[in-house]
Scaffold this motif. Structure first.
Motif, PDB file in Angstrom:
ATOM      1  N   HIS A 327      30.077  31.184  40.647  1.00 24.48           N
ATOM      2  CA  HIS A 327      30.790  32.298  40.898  1.00 24.48           C
ATOM      3  C   HIS A 327      32.521  31.860  39.569  1.00 24.48           C
ATOM      4  CE1 HIS A 327      32.405  36.589  41.925  1.00 24.48           C
ATOM      5  NE2 HIS A 327      34.075  35.650  42.343  1.00 24.48           N
ATOM      6  N   ASN A 328      32.074  32.621  38.135  1.00 27.60           N
ATOM      7  CA  ASN A 328      33.298  33.388  37.449  1.00 27.60           C
ATOM      8  C   ASN A 328      34.091  34.577  38.260  1.00 27.60           C
ATOM      9  OD1 ASN A 328      34.044  33.282  34.900  1.00 27.60           O
ATOM     10  ND2 ASN A 328      32.803  34.472  33.810  1.00 27.60           N
ATOM     11  N   CYS A 329      35.105  34.151  38.015  1.00 28.75           N
ATOM     12  CA  CYS A 329      36.086  34.358  38.752  1.00 28.75           C
ATOM     13  C   CYS A 329      36.745  35.321  37.468  1.00 28.75           C
ATOM     14  CB  CYS A 329      37.310  33.981  39.176  1.00 28.75           C
ATOM     15  SG  CYS A 329      37.046  33.067  40.845  1.00 28.75           S
ATOM     16  N   ASN A 330      36.898  34.835  36.112  1.00 28.59           N
ATOM     17  CA  ASN A 330      37.342  35.890  35.090  1.00 28.59           C
ATOM     18  C   ASN A 330      36.595  36.691  34.621  1.00 28.59           C
ATOM     19  OD1 ASN A 330      37.757  32.674  34.580  1.00 28.59           O
ATOM     20  ND2 ASN A 330      38.986  33.769  33.476  1.00 28.59           N
ATOM     21  N   ARG A 331      35.401  36.987  35.548  1.00 23.07           N
ATOM     22  CA  ARG A 331      34.478  37.902  35.110  1.00 23.07           C
ATOM     23  C   ARG A 331      34.978  38.839  36.201  1.00 23.07           C
ATOM     24  NH1 ARG A 331      32.313  39.338  30.617  1.00 23.07           N
ATOM     25  NH2 ARG A 331      30.882  37.833  29.762  1.00 23.07           N
ATOM     26  N   HIS A 332      35.901  38.805  37.064  1.00 23.45           N
ATOM     27  CA  HIS A 332      36.207  39.879  38.249  1.00 23.45           C
ATOM     28  C   HIS A 332      37.528  40.654  38.649  1.00 23.45           C
ATOM     29  CE1 HIS A 332      31.721  39.542  39.532  1.00 23.45           C
ATOM     30  NE2 HIS A 332      32.211  38.488  39.398  1.00 23.45           N
ATOM     31  N   ARG A 333      37.906  41.137  37.504  1.00 25.15           N
ATOM     32  CA  ARG A 333      39.453  40.987  37.248  1.00 25.15           C
ATOM     33  C   ARG A 333      39.730  42.265  37.979  1.00 25.15           C
ATOM     34  NH1 ARG A 333      43.324  41.045  31.795  1.00 25.15           N
ATOM     35  NH2 ARG A 333      44.851  42.159  32.781  1.00 25.15           N
ATOM     36  N   GLU A 334      38.845  43.304  38.106  1.00 27.70           N
ATOM     37  CA  GLU A 334      39.165  43.966  38.971  1.00 27.70           C
ATOM     38  C   GLU A 334      40.034  44.033  40.710  1.00 27.70           C
ATOM     39  OE1 GLU A 334      35.162  43.549  39.420  1.00 27.70           O
ATOM     40  OE2 GLU A 334      36.455  43.418  37.657  1.00 27.70           O
ATOM     41  N   ASP A 335      39.227  42.650  41.022  1.00 27.77           N
ATOM     42  CA  ASP A 335      39.477  42.201  41.965  1.00 27.77           C
ATOM     43  C   ASP A 335      40.962  41.786  42.340  1.00 27.77           C
ATOM     44  OD1 ASP A 335      36.473  42.985  42.781  1.00 27.77           O
ATOM     45  OD2 ASP A 335      35.946  40.820  42.754  1.00 27.77           O
ATOM     46  N   TYR A 336      41.599  41.646  41.566  1.00 28.16           N
ATOM     47  CA  TYR A 336      42.761  41.091  41.540  1.00 28.16           C
ATOM     48  C   TYR A 336      44.214  42.042  41.077  1.00 28.16           C
ATOM     49  CZ  TYR A 336      40.133  36.339  41.535  1.00 28.16           C
ATOM     50  OH  TYR A 336      38.977  35.516  41.571  1.00 28.16           O
ATOM     51  N   GLY A 337      43.234  42.712  40.560  1.00 26.72           N
ATOM     52  CA  GLY A 337      45.272  43.987  40.401  1.00 26.72           C
ATOM     53  C   GLY A 337      46.293  43.458  39.814  1.00 26.72           C
ATOM     54  N   ASP A 338      46.716  44.101  39.917  1.00 28.98           N
ATOM     55  CA  ASP A 338      48.538  43.224  39.747  1.00 28.98           C
ATOM     56  C   ASP A 338      48.428  41.878  39.888  1.00 28.98           C
ATOM     57  OD1 ASP A 338      49.000  43.450  42.689  1.00 28.98           O
ATOM     58  OD2 ASP A 338      51.243  44.548  41.751  1.00 28.98           O
ATOM     59  N   LYS A 339      47.858  40.824  40.659  1.00 29.82           N
ATOM     60  CA  LYS A 339      47.884  39.725  41.560  1.00 29.82           C
ATOM     61  C   LYS A 339      47.270  38.617  39.819  1.00 29.82           C
ATOM     62  CE  LYS A 339      49.240  39.796  45.844  1.00 29.82           C
ATOM     63  NZ  LYS A 339      48.651  41.389  45.940  1.00 29.82           N
ATOM     64  N   TRP A 340      46.256  39.103  38.815  1.00 34.06           N
ATOM     65  CA  TRP A 340      45.729  39.039  38.294  1.00 34.06           C
ATOM     66  C   TRP A 340      46.581  37.856  37.258  1.00 34.06           C
ATOM     67  CZ3 TRP A 340      40.933  37.903  36.660  1.00 34.06           C
ATOM     68  CH2 TRP A 340      40.367  36.930  35.094  1.00 34.06           C
ATOM     69  N   ALA A 341      45.716  36.490  37.547  1.00 31.14           N
ATOM     70  CA  ALA A 341      47.557  35.616  36.780  1.00 31.14           C
ATOM     71  C   ALA A 341      46.632  34.324  35.808  1.00 31.14           C
ATOM     72  CB  ALA A 341      47.279  34.085  37.834  1.00 31.14           C
ATOM     73  N   ILE A 342      45.183  34.122  35.688  1.00 29.40           N
ATOM     74  CA  ILE A 342      44.453  33.855  35.239  1.00 29.40           C
ATOM     75  C   ILE A 342      44.116  34.453  33.507  1.00 29.40           C
ATOM     76  CG2 ILE A 342      43.091  32.279  36.508  1.00 29.40           C
ATOM     77  CD1 ILE A 342      40.719  33.978  37.154  1.00 29.40           C
ATOM     78  N   GLY A 343      42.971  33.677  32.734  1.00 26.49           N
ATOM     79  CA  GLY A 343      42.464  34.552  31.255  1.00 26.49           C
ATOM     80  C   GLY A 343      43.514  33.758  30.207  1.00 26.49           C
ATOM     81  N   MET A 344      44.330  34.881  29.566  1.00 27.34           N
ATOM     82  CA  MET A 344      45.334  34.080  28.001  1.00 27.34           C
ATOM     83  C   MET A 344      46.416  34.396  28.903  1.00 27.34           C
ATOM     84  SD  MET A 344      45.149  33.040  25.160  1.00 27.34           S
ATOM     85  CE  MET A 344      43.857  33.562  24.388  1.00 27.34           C
ATOM     86  N   VAL A 345      47.044  33.235  28.699  1.00 24.82           N
ATOM     87  CA  VAL A 345      48.553  32.590  29.655  1.00 24.82           C
ATOM     88  C   VAL A 345      49.106  32.211  28.081  1.00 24.82           C
ATOM     89  CG1 VAL A 345      49.993  31.888  31.307  1.00 24.82           C
ATOM     90  CG2 VAL A 345      47.570  32.248  31.943  1.00 24.82           C
ATOM     91  N   GLU A 346      50.563  33.488  28.481  1.00 21.95           N
ATOM     92  CA  GLU A 346      51.671  33.009  27.434  1.00 21.95           C
ATOM     93  C   GLU A 346      52.411  32.250  27.947  1.00 21.95           C
ATOM     94  OE1 GLU A 346      50.459  35.164  23.215  1.00 21.95           O
ATOM     95  OE2 GLU A 346      50.720  37.065  25.217  1.00 21.95           O
ATOM     96  N   TYR A 347      53.227  31.718  27.341  1.00 21.98           N
ATOM     97  CA  TYR A 347      54.532  30.416  27.799  1.00 21.98           C
ATOM     98  C   TYR A 347      55.755  32.004  28.240  1.00 21.98           C
ATOM     99  CZ  TYR A 347      57.168  31.273  23.109  1.00 21.98           C
ATOM    100  OH  TYR A 347      57.869  32.254  21.786  1.00 21.98           O
ATOM    101  N   PHE A 348      55.846  32.881  26.768  1.00 19.92           N
ATOM    102  CA  PHE A 348      56.378  33.927  27.664  1.00 19.92           C
ATOM    103  C   PHE A 348      56.414  34.874  28.649  1.00 19.92           C
ATOM    104  CE2 PHE A 348      54.257  35.837  24.140  1.00 19.92           C
ATOM    105  CZ  PHE A 348      53.584  37.416  24.391  1.00 19.92           C
ATOM    106  N   ASP A 349      55.658  34.994  28.649  1.00 22.29           N
ATOM    107  CA  ASP A 349      54.748  36.509  29.960  1.00 22.29           C
ATOM    108  C   ASP A 349      55.590  35.242  31.037  1.00 22.29           C
ATOM    109  OD1 ASP A 349      53.501  37.797  32.053  1.00 22.29           O
ATOM    110  OD2 ASP A 349      52.365  37.954  30.700  1.00 22.29           O
ATOM    111  N   GLN A 350      56.730  34.552  31.654  1.00 24.51           N
ATOM    112  CA  GLN A 350      57.091  34.563  32.829  1.00 24.51           C
ATOM    113  C   GLN A 350      56.540  34.741  34.220  1.00 24.51           C
ATOM    114  OE1 GLN A 350      58.668  31.492  32.841  1.00 24.51           O
ATOM    115  NE2 GLN A 350      58.329  31.695  30.909  1.00 24.51           N
ATOM    116  N   PRO A 351      56.405  36.322  34.174  1.00 22.97           N
ATOM    117  CA  PRO A 351      55.185  36.674  35.257  1.00 22.97           C
ATOM    118  C   PRO A 351      54.471  36.030  35.755  1.00 22.97           C
ATOM    119  CG  PRO A 351      57.219  38.883  34.618  1.00 22.97           C
ATOM    120  CD  PRO A 351      57.088  37.351  34.206  1.00 22.97           C
TER     121      PRO A 351
END
Length: 399
Positions: A327-351
C-alpha cells in the motif's frame, strides 16, 4: 465477538493518549484484511485493558489501598480510599478474561495475571465490598490484602526495575528517531519521504471466513483463560497454544533483509535514497507485516507517489516473489488532511518537519505504551545509519 468494518486508510495521530494507543492495539491486533481490500475489526479489548493498566500502575507505584474499613457501632463501615484500585477490584475477573497467549505482557500486567488466581480475592466475584466473610473480615479487607500481596510479590522480583528495562527499548527507539531524522534534514535540507505498508496475500481472508475467525478467536481466548484459571503457568500456556497468525516473523525479517540487501543493485530506484525507518507489527490472524518510511535526497528526486508505486511493485514482484501487496501511502494524501507529513519535506517547513517526527514516532512507539508486545526478544523497529558527514558551515540557505 463484534465484527466491524473499518476504512482502508490509516491516519497517524499527532498526539498520543492511552486511549488512542489502546485503540491502535485493537486495530493492530484484531483487524483482518479481506481479499477485496476491506479492513474488518473482529475483536475489541481496549475498554477493560485501559482499566487493568491503570490498576496495575497504581498497585506498583502507589501506596493507597482500595478501601478503608472502620469499626462502627453495629457493623464495620467501608469507604473507598482509591477509586482506581476499587474499580479494579470490582472488575477483577473481567481483567482475567483479557489474558491472551498471543501476547507477551509487560511486568506489571504479568504480575497481575500470575498472582490474581493465587489469592482468595478472586473467589469473591461478583465483588461486594460490604460483604462480611466467615473469618470476621469484610470483602474490602480481602481486597486490601490482595493489593498488599501484589506489592509484596512485585518487590521480590524488583518489579520497578523490570518495568524500566521493558520500556528502555522503546525509549531508545524514540530517542534514536529524534536524532536521526533531524540529522537527515540538516544534511540534505530537502527530503522526499515515501511511506509504504507491506502486507501479505496469505494474511488476507475471504468474506465467508470472517465470522468463523471471530468465533475461533473467541474460543481461543476462552481456552487461554481456562488454562490460567486451572493453574497452568503463563509460559506453558504460550508454549502449547496454537496460533491463527498466517505470516511468521522469520518470513517478514527475511524479506526485509532481502530488500535492504538488493538496494545497491537497483540504482534506478535507490541511488538517491539517504535513509529509512521500518517497523514490524503483529495481528492475531494476519501475523506480521511491515511499515516502511524511505528518505531520498529531495534535491535530486521528486514524484513521491511515483517512487512509491515503483518501489512497491519491486517489493511485490522481486523481493517477495508475488507474496506481498504494498500500500503506497503517498497515493492517498486526501486521507491525511492537515496531518500530511510525507512527500517533499523541506528544512524551513518546521510544522511539516514536526508532523513527520510525530508520524515516525508512532512507528517507534510500537505497542509499548499499552504494555503489550507481540514477539519476545524480537527487534520490531529500526533506522538507517546516521549521516556520516554533517553539513559544514557555508553560504546561508535561501530560506
Amino acid at each position: 465477538m463484534e465484527v466491524k468494518e473499518k476504512r482502508e486508510s490509516t491516519r497517524e495521530a499527532d498526539q498520543f493518549t492511552l486511549g488512542d494507543d489502546l485503540k491502535r492495539v485493537d486495530e493492530a491486533l484484531n483487524v483482518v484484511q479481506t481479499v477485496d481490500g476491506k479492513r474488518v475489526l473482529i475483536g475489541q479489548y481496549t475498554k477493560r485493558l485501559h482499566g487493568l493498566i491503570n490498576f496495575a500502575e497504581n498497585v506498583v507505584y502507589g501506596e493507597a489501598l482500595p478501601y478503608t474499613v472502620e469499626a462502627g457501632p453495629t457493623r464495620k463501615k467501608v469507604r473507598v480510599e482509591s477509586n482506581v484500585l476499587a474499580d479494579g477490584i470490582e472488575n477483577l475477573m473481567h481483567y482475567v478474561e483479557l489474558f491472551s497467549a498471543d501476547l507477551v505482557y509487560a511486568p506489571q500486567l504479568t504480575l497481575f495475571f500470575e498472582h490474581v488466581l493465587k489469592h482468595p480475592v478472586h473467589l469473591l466475584s461478583p465483588f461486594n465490598r460490604h460483604l462480611p466473610i466467615p473469618d470476621g473480615r469484610m470483602a474490602a479487607d480481602v481486597a486490601n490484602d490482595f493489593v498488599l500481596y501484589l506489592r509484596e510479590q512485585g518487590k521480590k522480583i524488583r518489579i520497578k526495575q523490570r518495568i524500566a528495562d521493558w520500556k528502555r527499548t522503546t525509549n531508545e527507539n524514540r530517542e534514536r528517531l529524534r536524532i536521526y531524522v533531524p540529522a537527515l534534514i540538516a544534511k540534505y535540507s530537502r527530503l522526499l519521504v515515501v511511506r509504504l505498508d507491506v502486507n501479505y496475500k496469505k494474511a488476507m481472508v475471504s468474506a465467508e471466513e470472517i465470522q468463523e475467525l471471530a468465533d475461533k478467536l473467541l474460543s481461543l481466548a476462552a481456552t487461554d483463560v481456562m488454562h490460567l484459571m486451572n493453574g497452568q503457568s503463563i509460559d506453558n500456556i504460550i508454549k502449547e497454544r496454537e496460533t491463527l497468525a498466517r505470516v511468521d516473523i522469520r518470513e517478514v525479517k527475511k524479506d526485509l533483509e532481502h530488500l535492504f540487501r538488493n538496494m545497491r543493485g537497483k540504482p534506478s530506484l535507490f541511488e538517491h535514497m539517504v535513509g529509512h525507518v521500518w517497523n514490524i507489527e503483529f495481528s492475531r490472524v494476519g501475523g506480521y507485516h511491515i511499515h516502511l518510511a524511505l528518505f531520498f535526497d529531495g534535491s535530486k528526486v521528486q514524484k513521491d507517489a511515483w517512487y512509491g508505486d515503483m518501489i512497491g511493485a519491486y517489493i511485490e514482484q522481486v523481493v517477495t516473489g508475488g507474496r506481498a501487496i504494498v500500500h503506497n501511502c503517498n497515493r492517498h494524501r486526501e486521507d491525511y488532511g492537515d496531518k500530511w507529513a510525507i512527500g517533499m519535506v523541506e528544512y524551513f517547513d518546521q510544522p511539516k518537519c514536526q508532523r513527520l517526527l510525530e508520524v515516525l514516532d508512532y512507528l517507534a512507539k510500537d505497542s509499548q505504551s499499552v504494555y503489550v508486545k507481540p514477539a519476545k526478544g524480537s527487534q520490531m523497529f529500526g533506522t538507517g545509519h546516521l549521516p556520516d558527514e554533517m553539513p559544514k558551515p557555508g553560504p546561508k540557505r535561501a530560506k
